[in-house]
Design a protein around this motif. Structure first.
Motif, PDB file in Angstrom:
ATOM      1  N   UNK A 110       0.844  -1.190   0.000  1.00  0.00           N
ATOM      2  CA  UNK A 110       0.000   0.000   0.000  1.00  0.00           C
ATOM      3  C   UNK A 110       0.883   1.246   0.000  1.00  0.00           C
ATOM      4  N   UNK A 111       0.273   2.400  -0.160  1.00  0.00           N
ATOM      5  CA  UNK A 111       1.011   3.649  -0.072  1.00  0.00           C
ATOM      6  C   UNK A 111       1.460   3.899   1.358  1.00  0.00           C
ATOM      7  N   UNK A 112       2.452   4.759   1.523  1.00  0.00           N
ATOM      8  CA  UNK A 112       3.009   5.013   2.852  1.00  0.00           C
ATOM      9  C   UNK A 112       1.974   5.562   3.824  1.00  0.00           C
ATOM     10  N   UNK A 113       0.941   6.235   3.327  1.00  0.00           N
ATOM     11  CA  UNK A 113      -0.065   6.836   4.192  1.00  0.00           C
ATOM     12  C   UNK A 113      -0.883   5.800   4.955  1.00  0.00           C
ATOM     13  N   UNK A 114      -1.018   4.594   4.415  1.00  0.00           N
ATOM     14  CA  UNK A 114      -1.842   3.590   5.096  1.00  0.00           C
ATOM     15  C   UNK A 114      -1.049   2.350   5.512  1.00  0.00           C
TER      16      UNK A 114
END
Length: 158
Positions: A110-114
């Motif tokens: 996933x992206x770093x935000x999640x």
């Protein structure tokens, strides 16, 4: 003018950030303001640890609100179009085994935000994900980790 960072994430990841933002704005801010009000009633602010603690928490909450608003505003939703189901891409879960005789592990990229390693979600910026992206089932991959090299074989992609 500098371009803002894009935050790749799943729709569920964006919704989770929106829920956290809503909680911080509607519940947590009010709690912190109340703590500050109570701490002020104790008198002298120069030696009031409750007041200092509440002000620090307020700064943290406001910083997190700003961060979340930025991440949501610059979110790029990862679409699973069903194509390339045999290739590791952002938003997919990949299962691999460490070679020669290691354990089986499964992670969603996933992206770093999640990212949340405790939930099996690793950032696309992590060493493991960077090594796996673009690879296919049964491919052997060398992963550079802080602890040294690790060889893995991809056994499934979903």
């Amino acid at each position: 003018m500098a371009t803002e960072k894009v935050f790749p994430m799943t729709q569920a990841g964006k919704e989770k950030l929106e829920q956290e933002l809503e909680y911080l704005k509607t519940v947590k801010r009010k709690e912190v303001v109340e703590r500050i009000k109570i701490a002020r009633s104790f008198g002298d602010l120069s030696e009031n640890s409750e007041y200092d603690s509440a002000k620090e928490e307020q700064a943290f909450v406001e910083g997190r609100v700003t961060t979340l608003e930025n991440m949501i505003r610059n979110a790029k939703i990862i679409e699973d179009d069903g194509l390339n189901s045999d290739t590791v891409t952002l938003g997919k879960s990949v299962t691999f085994i460490e070679l020669p005789d290691g354990d089986e592990e499964t992670y969603s990229i996933v992206g770093s935000a999640e990212a949340d390693p405790f939930e099996g979600k690793i950032s696309n910026d992590s060493p493991i994900a960077k090594s796996l992206l673009g690879k296919k089932i049964n491919e052997e991959v060398t992963v550079q980790t802080p602890g040294g090299e690790m060889k893995v074989r991809i056994i499934s992609i979903k």
